[in-house]
Scaffold this active site. Structure first.
Site, PDB file in Angstrom:
ATOM      1  N   GLU A 190       0.844  -1.195   0.000  1.00 27.21           N
ATOM      2  CA  GLU A 190       0.000   0.000   0.000  1.00 27.21           C
ATOM      3  C   GLU A 190       0.882   1.249   0.000  1.00 27.21           C
ATOM      4  O   GLU A 190       2.071   1.168   0.325  1.00 27.21           O
ATOM      5  CB  GLU A 190      -0.906  -0.020   1.238  1.00 27.21           C
ATOM      6  CG  GLU A 190      -1.805  -1.250   1.247  1.00 27.21           C
ATOM      7  CD  GLU A 190      -2.762  -1.293   2.429  1.00 27.21           C
ATOM      8  OE1 GLU A 190      -2.647  -0.429   3.335  1.00 27.21           O
ATOM      9  OE2 GLU A 190      -3.623  -2.191   2.437  1.00 27.21           O
ATOM     10  N   GLY A 250       4.807  -1.021   3.129  1.00 26.63           N
ATOM     11  CA  GLY A 250       5.560  -1.876   2.208  1.00 26.63           C
ATOM     12  C   GLY A 250       6.146  -3.059   2.945  1.00 26.63           C
ATOM     13  O   GLY A 250       5.543  -4.128   3.024  1.00 26.63           O
ATOM     14  N   SER A 251       7.329  -2.852   3.546  1.00 23.91           N
ATOM     15  CA  SER A 251       8.018  -3.964   4.214  1.00 23.91           C
ATOM     16  C   SER A 251       7.214  -4.507   5.393  1.00 23.91           C
ATOM     17  O   SER A 251       7.186  -5.712   5.640  1.00 23.91           O
ATOM     18  CB  SER A 251       9.395  -3.505   4.710  1.00 23.91           C
ATOM     19  OG  SER A 251      10.242  -3.255   3.604  1.00 23.91           O
ATOM     20  N   TRP A 297       2.250  -0.150  -6.465  1.00 23.43           N
ATOM     21  CA  TRP A 297       3.331  -0.971  -7.029  1.00 23.43           C
ATOM     22  C   TRP A 297       2.843  -2.393  -7.309  1.00 23.43           C
ATOM     23  O   TRP A 297       3.540  -3.354  -7.052  1.00 23.43           O
ATOM     24  CB  TRP A 297       4.573  -0.999  -6.115  1.00 23.43           C
ATOM     25  CG  TRP A 297       5.267   0.314  -6.122  1.00 23.43           C
ATOM     26  CD1 TRP A 297       5.375   1.198  -5.087  1.00 23.43           C
ATOM     27  CD2 TRP A 297       5.905   0.938  -7.248  1.00 23.43           C
ATOM     28  NE1 TRP A 297       6.030   2.327  -5.489  1.00 23.43           N
ATOM     29  CE2 TRP A 297       6.379   2.201  -6.813  1.00 23.43           C
ATOM     30  CE3 TRP A 297       6.122   0.572  -8.572  1.00 23.43           C
ATOM     31  CZ2 TRP A 297       7.049   3.080  -7.653  1.00 23.43           C
ATOM     32  CZ3 TRP A 297       6.793   1.442  -9.414  1.00 23.43           C
ATOM     33  CH2 TRP A 297       7.252   2.677  -8.950  1.00 23.43           C
ATOM     34  N   ARG A 330      35.151  -7.367 -30.039  1.00 24.79           N
ATOM     35  CA  ARG A 330      35.723  -6.030 -29.933  1.00 24.79           C
ATOM     36  C   ARG A 330      37.236  -6.126 -29.693  1.00 24.79           C
ATOM     37  O   ARG A 330      37.687  -6.884 -28.819  1.00 24.79           O
ATOM     38  CB  ARG A 330      35.063  -5.301 -28.764  1.00 24.79           C
ATOM     39  CG  ARG A 330      35.705  -4.005 -28.369  1.00 24.79           C
ATOM     40  CD  ARG A 330      35.231  -2.881 -29.252  1.00 24.79           C
ATOM     41  NE  ARG A 330      35.770  -1.611 -28.798  1.00 24.79           N
ATOM     42  CZ  ARG A 330      35.527  -0.474 -29.414  1.00 24.79           C
ATOM     43  NH1 ARG A 330      34.759  -0.439 -30.500  1.00 24.79           N
ATOM     44  NH2 ARG A 330      36.048   0.662 -28.954  1.00 24.79           N
ATOM     45  N   GLN A 353      30.549  -2.478 -17.921  1.00 22.08           N
ATOM     46  CA  GLN A 353      31.985  -2.174 -17.891  1.00 22.08           C
ATOM     47  C   GLN A 353      32.702  -2.841 -19.071  1.00 22.08           C
ATOM     48  O   GLN A 353      33.541  -2.234 -19.726  1.00 22.08           O
ATOM     49  CB  GLN A 353      32.574  -2.664 -16.557  1.00 22.08           C
ATOM     50  CG  GLN A 353      33.844  -1.960 -16.147  1.00 22.08           C
ATOM     51  CD  GLN A 353      33.630  -0.479 -15.888  1.00 22.08           C
ATOM     52  OE1 GLN A 353      32.514  -0.029 -15.638  1.00 22.08           O
ATOM     53  NE2 GLN A 353      34.695   0.297 -16.004  1.00 22.08           N
ATOM     54  N   GLY A 413      31.777   2.413 -23.429  1.00 24.77           N
ATOM     55  CA  GLY A 413      30.780   3.434 -23.784  1.00 24.77           C
ATOM     56  C   GLY A 413      29.535   2.831 -24.423  1.00 24.77           C
ATOM     57  O   GLY A 413      28.418   3.309 -24.199  1.00 24.77           O
ATOM     58  N   GLU A 429       8.967  -7.891  -3.837  1.00 19.92           N
ATOM     59  CA  GLU A 429       8.758  -9.185  -3.169  1.00 19.92           C
ATOM     60  C   GLU A 429       9.661  -9.341  -1.941  1.00 19.92           C
ATOM     61  O   GLU A 429      10.168 -10.416  -1.640  1.00 19.92           O
ATOM     62  CB  GLU A 429       8.923 -10.338  -4.166  1.00 19.92           C
ATOM     63  CG  GLU A 429       7.980 -10.142  -5.358  1.00 19.92           C
ATOM     64  CD  GLU A 429       7.403 -11.393  -5.921  1.00 19.92           C
ATOM     65  OE1 GLU A 429       7.429 -12.408  -5.219  1.00 19.92           O
ATOM     66  OE2 GLU A 429       6.902 -11.343  -7.048  1.00 19.92           O
TER      67      GLU A 429
HETATM   68  N1  CAA Z   1       4.612 -18.971   5.402  1.00 18.96           N
HETATM   69  C1  CAA Z   1       3.514 -19.137   6.216  1.00 18.96           C
HETATM   70  N2  CAA Z   1       3.318 -18.378   7.342  1.00 18.96           N
HETATM   71  C2  CAA Z   1       4.254 -17.460   7.631  1.00 18.96           C
HETATM   72  C3  CAA Z   1       5.399 -17.253   6.842  1.00 18.96           C
HETATM   73  C4  CAA Z   1       5.568 -18.054   5.682  1.00 18.96           C
HETATM   74  N3  CAA Z   1       6.634 -17.901   4.903  1.00 18.96           N
HETATM   75  N4  CAA Z   1       6.137 -16.261   7.377  1.00 18.96           N
HETATM   76  C5  CAA Z   1       5.480 -15.862   8.472  1.00 18.96           C
HETATM   77  N5  CAA Z   1       4.335 -16.576   8.639  1.00 18.96           N
HETATM   78  C6  CAA Z   1       3.387 -16.492   9.719  1.00 18.96           C
HETATM   79  C7  CAA Z   1       4.107 -16.674  11.055  1.00 18.96           C
HETATM   80  O1  CAA Z   1       4.205 -18.044  11.382  1.00 18.96           O
HETATM   81  C8  CAA Z   1       3.213 -15.939  12.019  1.00 18.96           C
HETATM   82  O2  CAA Z   1       2.112 -16.764  12.337  1.00 18.96           O
HETATM   83  P1  CAA Z   1       1.490 -16.821  13.848  1.00 18.96           P
HETATM   84  O3  CAA Z   1       0.694 -15.582  13.974  1.00 18.96           O
HETATM   85  O4  CAA Z   1       0.633 -18.040  13.825  1.00 18.96           O
HETATM   86  O5  CAA Z   1       2.634 -16.887  14.802  1.00 18.96           O
HETATM   87  C9  CAA Z   1       2.692 -14.775  11.183  1.00 18.96           C
HETATM   88  O6  CAA Z   1       2.822 -15.183   9.802  1.00 18.96           O
HETATM   89  C10 CAA Z   1       3.448 -13.487  11.419  1.00 18.96           C
HETATM   90  O7  CAA Z   1       4.753 -13.701  10.929  1.00 18.96           O
HETATM   91  P2  CAA Z   1       6.046 -12.948  11.470  1.00 18.96           P
HETATM   92  O8  CAA Z   1       6.074 -12.992  12.979  1.00 18.96           O
HETATM   93  O9  CAA Z   1       7.206 -13.504  10.756  1.00 18.96           O
HETATM   94  O10 CAA Z   1       5.771 -11.453  11.038  1.00 18.96           O
HETATM   95  P3  CAA Z   1       6.814 -10.285  11.103  1.00 18.96           P
HETATM   96  O11 CAA Z   1       6.040  -9.037  11.189  1.00 18.96           O
HETATM   97  O12 CAA Z   1       7.883 -10.552  12.116  1.00 18.96           O
HETATM   98  O13 CAA Z   1       7.589 -10.357   9.700  1.00 18.96           O
HETATM   99  C11 CAA Z   1       7.856  -9.951   7.373  1.00 18.96           C
HETATM  100  C12 CAA Z   1       6.947 -10.345   8.524  1.00 18.96           C
HETATM  101  C13 CAA Z   1       8.753 -11.129   7.035  1.00 18.96           C
HETATM  102  C14 CAA Z   1       8.703  -8.710   7.603  1.00 18.96           C
HETATM  103  C15 CAA Z   1       6.823  -9.682   6.276  1.00 18.96           C
HETATM  104  O14 CAA Z   1       6.019  -8.581   6.642  1.00 18.96           O
HETATM  105  C16 CAA Z   1       7.437  -9.448   4.949  1.00 18.96           C
HETATM  106  O15 CAA Z   1       7.786 -10.395   4.255  1.00 18.96           O
HETATM  107  N6  CAA Z   1       7.536  -8.171   4.522  1.00 18.96           N
HETATM  108  C17 CAA Z   1       7.895  -7.868   3.183  1.00 18.96           C
HETATM  109  C18 CAA Z   1       6.650  -7.695   2.366  1.00 18.96           C
HETATM  110  C19 CAA Z   1       6.892  -8.009   0.929  1.00 18.96           C
HETATM  111  O16 CAA Z   1       7.649  -8.886   0.579  1.00 18.96           O
HETATM  112  N7  CAA Z   1       6.184  -7.289   0.087  1.00 18.96           N
HETATM  113  C20 CAA Z   1       6.268  -7.545  -1.288  1.00 18.96           C
HETATM  114  C21 CAA Z   1       4.995  -7.157  -1.910  1.00 18.96           C
HETATM  115  S1  CAA Z   1       4.459  -8.215  -3.163  1.00 18.96           S
HETATM  116  C22 CAA Z   1       5.140  -7.634  -4.570  1.00 18.96           C
HETATM  117  O17 CAA Z   1       6.167  -7.038  -4.586  1.00 18.96           O
HETATM  118  C23 CAA Z   1       4.293  -8.026  -5.707  1.00 18.96           C
HETATM  119  C24 CAA Z   1       4.453  -7.373  -7.005  1.00 18.96           C
HETATM  120  O18 CAA Z   1       3.462  -7.041  -7.626  1.00 18.96           O
HETATM  121  C25 CAA Z   1       5.787  -7.319  -7.604  1.00 18.96           C
END
Ligand code: CAA
Length: 385
Positions: free
Chosen positions: A128, A132-133, A157, A269, A337, A341, A364
Site C-alpha cells: 500500500e 511496504g516492508s 506498485w 571487440r 563495464q 561506452g 517481493e
Molecule cells: N509462510 C507461512 N506463514 C508465515 C510465513 C511463511 N513464509 N512467514 C510468516 N508466517 C506467519 C508466522 O508463522 C506468524 O504466524 P502466527 O501468527 O501463527 O505466529 C505470522 O505469519 C506473522 O509472521 P512474522 O512474525 O514472521 O511477522 P513479522 O512481522 O515478524 O515479519 C515480514 C513479517 C517477514 C517482515 C513480512 O512482513 C514481509 O515479508 N515483509 C515484506 C513484504 C513483501 O515482501 N512485500 C512484497 C509485496 S508483493 C510484490 O512485490 C508483488 C508485485 O506485484 C511485484
C-alpha cells in the site's frame, strides 16, 4: 545422495523455454522497453505451449512440472526480458500457486484453467502507499455486508494491476486483531469492478505494468474469500515464498544474459591489438559473473528441491532471492563495464539489464527484509518487529 544432473524432461523444458525466449521474447525487448509496451502478444504465444501454468497440475490446466523445471523456465524468460518474467512471476507464483494451495475446489476450477490459458491476467495486491516492508500493518479494510464484503483501500506498485481481470487482495476484516484480521480475497474485476492507475517513468521493467489499485467500496461475495477470515497474512507470506523463488530464478536469467552479452562483445571487440576478452582484467570481470551466477543458480535449485519435497523452504528461498538479486545487479554492472561506452546506450541490451535488475532488490521483499528473515533463522532472535 546429491544429483546435479537434469532429468530428460527438465532438459527438454530447458530447450523449449530457451528456444521460445530467444525466438519470441528477446528480439522485441528493446522496442517494448522504449515504448513501455505491455507484452500481450507474447503472453498469447506462451499460453498454448504451457508456459503460463508450469507447476500447476494438468487437471487445472497447467503442465504439472516440478519446481526445478519451473525455475528453468523462469530463468529462460528472465534471460530474455525481465518485464515478461515479472508478469509471469506474478501470474504463476504469486497468484496461481496461492490459489492452488489455499483455494476451494470451486475456486481452483473457476480460476486456474483461465489463468494458465492466459485468458486473464492476475495481480497480487499486498503493498500500500504507506505500507511496504511491514506488511502486517496494511490498512485496506474488508467489512461484512450481508452475505458478502465491502473492500476499501489503496494498493500500489502492483505488477499487472491495470491489465488484471483478477486481483488477489489482502484487506483487514478485523483491525482490532492486527495482522490476525488480514483476509485474502479473489476479486473478479468483471463482477466487482476495481480501479487502477498505471505508474509511468520507472527506471526499469518499463514494459511491465506497475499500477495503483483503487478499491473504493468494492463489493464481493463471500465466495471470493480465499482461505479463512484472518488467515490472509499467512497466505500472503506463503505466496511470497513462491514469488521470491521466481524472482530469484529470473535474476539468475538476467545475470546469465549479462554473461552472454559480455562474451559476445568481448570476443569481437578489439583493443590494444587483440579481442578485449584476451585482457586479464576483462576476463576477471567475466569470471566473477560466471562464478556468482552459477552459485546463485545452485541456491535457487536447492530451494526448488525443498519445494519438490513439500517441506518448508522460506529460509532457503530468502537466501536464493537475496543472493540472486544482488549478483544479477553486479553482473549487469560488470557487463556495462565490459561494453565500455557502448554499454551506456540501448544499442546494446546491457543497460536495460542493469535498469531491470535494480527492482529485484526491492520487490517481493527488499534485500534488507531477506536479511532479517535469514538472520532470524540463524540467531533465533526476531529483529523485525
Ligand atoms: N509462510 C507461512 N506463514 C508465515 C510465513 C511463511 N513464509 N512467514 C510468516 N508466517 C506467519 C508466522 O508463522 C506468524 O504466524 P502466527 O501468527 O501463527 O505466529 C505470522 O505469519 C506473522 O509472521 P512474522 O512474525 O514472521 O511477522 P513479522 O512481522 O515478524 O515479519 C515480514 C513479517 C517477514 C517482515 C513480512 O512482513 C514481509 O515479508 N515483509 C515484506 C513484504 C513483501 O515482501 N512485500 C512484497 C509485496 S508483493 C510484490 O512485490 C508483488 C508485485 O506485484 C511485484
Amino acid at each position: 545422495m546429491m544429483d546435479f544432473d537434469l532429468s530428460p524432461e527438465q532438459d527438454a523444458i530447458r530447450k523449449l523455454a530457451n528456444e521460445f525466449a530467444d525466438r519470441e521474447i528477446a528480439p522485441g525487448a528493446r522496442e517494448r522497453d522504449r515504448g513501455e509496451i505491455f507484452p500481450h502478444e507474447i503472453l498469447k504465444k506462451m499460453a498454448p505451449i504451457g508456459l503460463l501454468g508450469g507447476p500447476i497440475p494438468e487437471q487445472y490446466g497447467g503442465m504439472g512440472v516440478d519446481y526445478i523445471s519451473h525455475a528453468i523456465i523462469t530463468e529462460a524468460i528472465g534471460r530474455a526480458d525481465s518485464s515478461v518474467r515479472t508478469t509471469l512471476s506474478v501470474q504463476i507464483s504469486l497468484v496461481e500457486l496461492t490459489i492452488l494451495k489455499f483455494g476451494t475446489e470451486e475456486q481452483k476450477r473457476a480460476w486456474l484453467p483461465r489463468l494458465c490459458k492466459g485468458e486473464i491476467i492476475a495481480c497480487f495486491g499486498l503493498t500500500e502507499p504507506e505500507v511496504g516492508s511491514d506488511a502486517t500493518k496494511l490498512r485496506a479494510t474488508a467489512k461484512r455486508d450481508g452475505e458478502g464484503w465491502v473492500i476499501r483501500g489503496r494498493k500500489t506498485w502492483i505488477s499487472n494491476g491495470s491489465v488484471s481481470k483478477l486481483a488477489l487482495v489482502f484487506a483487514n476484516a478485523d483491525p482490532d486483531k492486527g495482522y490476525k484480521g488480514i483476509t485474502a480475497f479473489l476479486i473478479d474485476r468483471e463482477r466487482s469492478p476495481y480501479g487502477s492507475a498505471a505508474i509511468h517513468g520507472k527506471l526499469g521493467l518499463r514494459s511491465s505494468d506497475s499500477s495503483e489499485l483503487i478499491l473504493d467500496d468494492v463489493r464481493v461475495p463471500d465466495s471470493a474469500r480465499l482461505g479463512e477470515v484472518g488467515e490472509g497474512f499467512k497466505i500472503a507470506m506463503a505466496g511470497l515464498d513462491s514469488g521470491r523463488y521466481s524472482v530469484a530464478a529470473g535474476a539468475v536469467g538476467q545475470a546469465q544474459a549479462a554473461i552472454d552479452a559480455s562474451i559476445t562483445y568481448s570476443t569481437q571487440r578489439k583493443a590494444f591489438g587483440k579481442p578485449i576478452a584476451g585482457h586479464q582484467l576483462v576476463q576477471e570481470l567475466i569470471a566473477d559473473m560466471v562464478v556468482e551466477t552459477e552459485a546463485a543458480r545452485l541456491l535457487v535449485w536447492r530451494a526448488g528441491h525443498l519445494k519438490n519435497k513439500g517441506v518448508p523452504s522460506t529460509r532457503e528461498t530468502s537466501i536464493a532471492k537475496l543472493y540472486a538479486s544482488e549478483i544479477a545487479q553486479r553482473a549487469c554492472d560488470g557487463a556495462i563495464q565490459v561494453h565500455g561506452g557502448y554499454g551506456f546506450s540501448d544499442e546494446f541490451p546491457v543497460e536495460r539489464y542493469w535498469r531491470d535488475a535494480r527492482v529485484n532488490r526491492l520487490y517481493e521483499g527488499t534485500t534488507q527484509i531477506q536479511k532479517l528473515i535469514i538472520g532470524r533463522f540463524a540467531t533465533g532472535i526476531d529483529a523485525i518487529g
